[in-house]
Design an enzyme around this catalytic site. Structure first.
Site, mmCIF file in Angstrom:
data_model
loop_
_atom_site.group_PDB
_atom_site.id
_atom_site.type_symbol
_atom_site.label_atom_id
_atom_site.label_comp_id
_atom_site.label_asym_id
_atom_site.label_seq_id
_atom_site.Cartn_x
_atom_site.Cartn_y
_atom_site.Cartn_z
ATOM 1 N N ILE A 109 5.007 39.803 88.430
ATOM 2 C CA ILE A 109 3.679 39.399 88.856
ATOM 3 C C ILE A 109 3.562 37.881 88.835
ATOM 4 C CG2 ILE A 109 2.788 39.671 86.481
ATOM 5 C CD1 ILE A 109 0.080 40.506 87.698
ATOM 6 N N CYS A 110 2.780 37.358 89.756
ATOM 7 C CA CYS A 110 2.434 35.939 89.787
ATOM 8 C C CYS A 110 3.690 35.081 89.902
ATOM 9 C CB CYS A 110 1.603 35.593 88.546
ATOM 10 S SG CYS A 110 0.788 33.980 88.594
ATOM 11 N N GLY A 111 3.871 34.112 89.008
ATOM 12 C CA GLY A 111 5.002 33.191 89.107
ATOM 13 C C GLY A 111 6.353 33.845 88.997
ATOM 14 N N THR A 113 7.398 36.235 90.635
ATOM 15 C CA THR A 113 7.903 36.514 91.983
ATOM 16 C C THR A 113 8.650 35.306 92.549
ATOM 17 O OG1 THR A 113 5.813 35.870 93.057
ATOM 18 C CG2 THR A 113 6.060 38.191 92.437
#
Length: 208
Positions: A109-111, A113
């Protein structure tokens, strides 16, 4: 006899501590689960040194990445942190490749990725993240055609989400691991996404 399966939550400094809580709470709590007690949550880091989350919490890892393999794990969960944008945490993006190659789910999730994009893991898989523009800033990223404008995407053992979609991220993790019956999962998500108490009645009824 019930076999306990371990979900490994990755730790690193500036960890976004709000992004995994919906998932880990539901994995640890037996309420409404199809097979209570099947899953346990353990934290894993590069070293056993404490890390400090974005919220200022200090967490001691349960184990280190070099001590576990995909065979030990039901899922590897990677949350965001400021460090992903600096090219750090490469040991975890490399681990994500090993987990996926072994057929073990990875949730990012978020960073996180960004790390998967840098590892080339998003080039040919449907996925999402904070924004395609953010992922496109990663030199190795070639997956623009596979980016989906959705809160969370689950495809072939890989779960991705943007930082504003922790609830949807958890829903896809719970679905991938088959923690709840589909009607229970729908009611749980309805309750937490709307706050409407009618969904709690539906949740209890679905679990009965």
């Amino acid at each position: 006899m019930t076999t306990t399966k371990t979900v490994h939550v990755a730790l690193y400094d500036t960890l976004s501590d709000w992004e995994f809580g919906f998932a880990t709470a539901r994995l640890n709590l037996p309420h409404f689960q199809k097979r209570p007690g099947v899953f346990q949550v353990r934290t894993v880091a590069a070293t056993l040194d404490p890390i400090t989350t974005m919220g200022g919490l200090r967490i001691l890892p349960d184990t280190t990445l070099d001590r576990i393999t995909p065979d030990d794990s039901a899922l590897l969960l990677l949350s965001g942190s400021d460090t992903w944008t600096t090219g750090a945490n490469r040991e975890f993006s490399a681990a994500a490749r090993r987990w996926l190659d072994a057929g073990v789910p990875v949730a990012a999730i978020c960073g996180a990725t960004i790390g998967l994009a840098d590892e080339g893991l998003l080039d040919d898989r449907p996925h999402t993240g904070n924004a395609v523009e953010e992922l496109s800033s990663v030199p190795n990223y070639r997956g623009q055609a596979h980016f989906r404008q959705e809160r969370a995407v689950r495809h072939d053992k890989l779960i991705t989400a943007g930082g504003a979609s922790a609830l949807e991220f958890a829903r896809e993790i719970l679905a991938e691991l088959d923690v709840y019956e589909p009607a229970v999962l729908e009611a749980w998500y309805g309750l937490f996404s709307t706050g409407n108490p009618e969904w709690f009645g539906k949740l209890v009824a679905a679990a009965s």
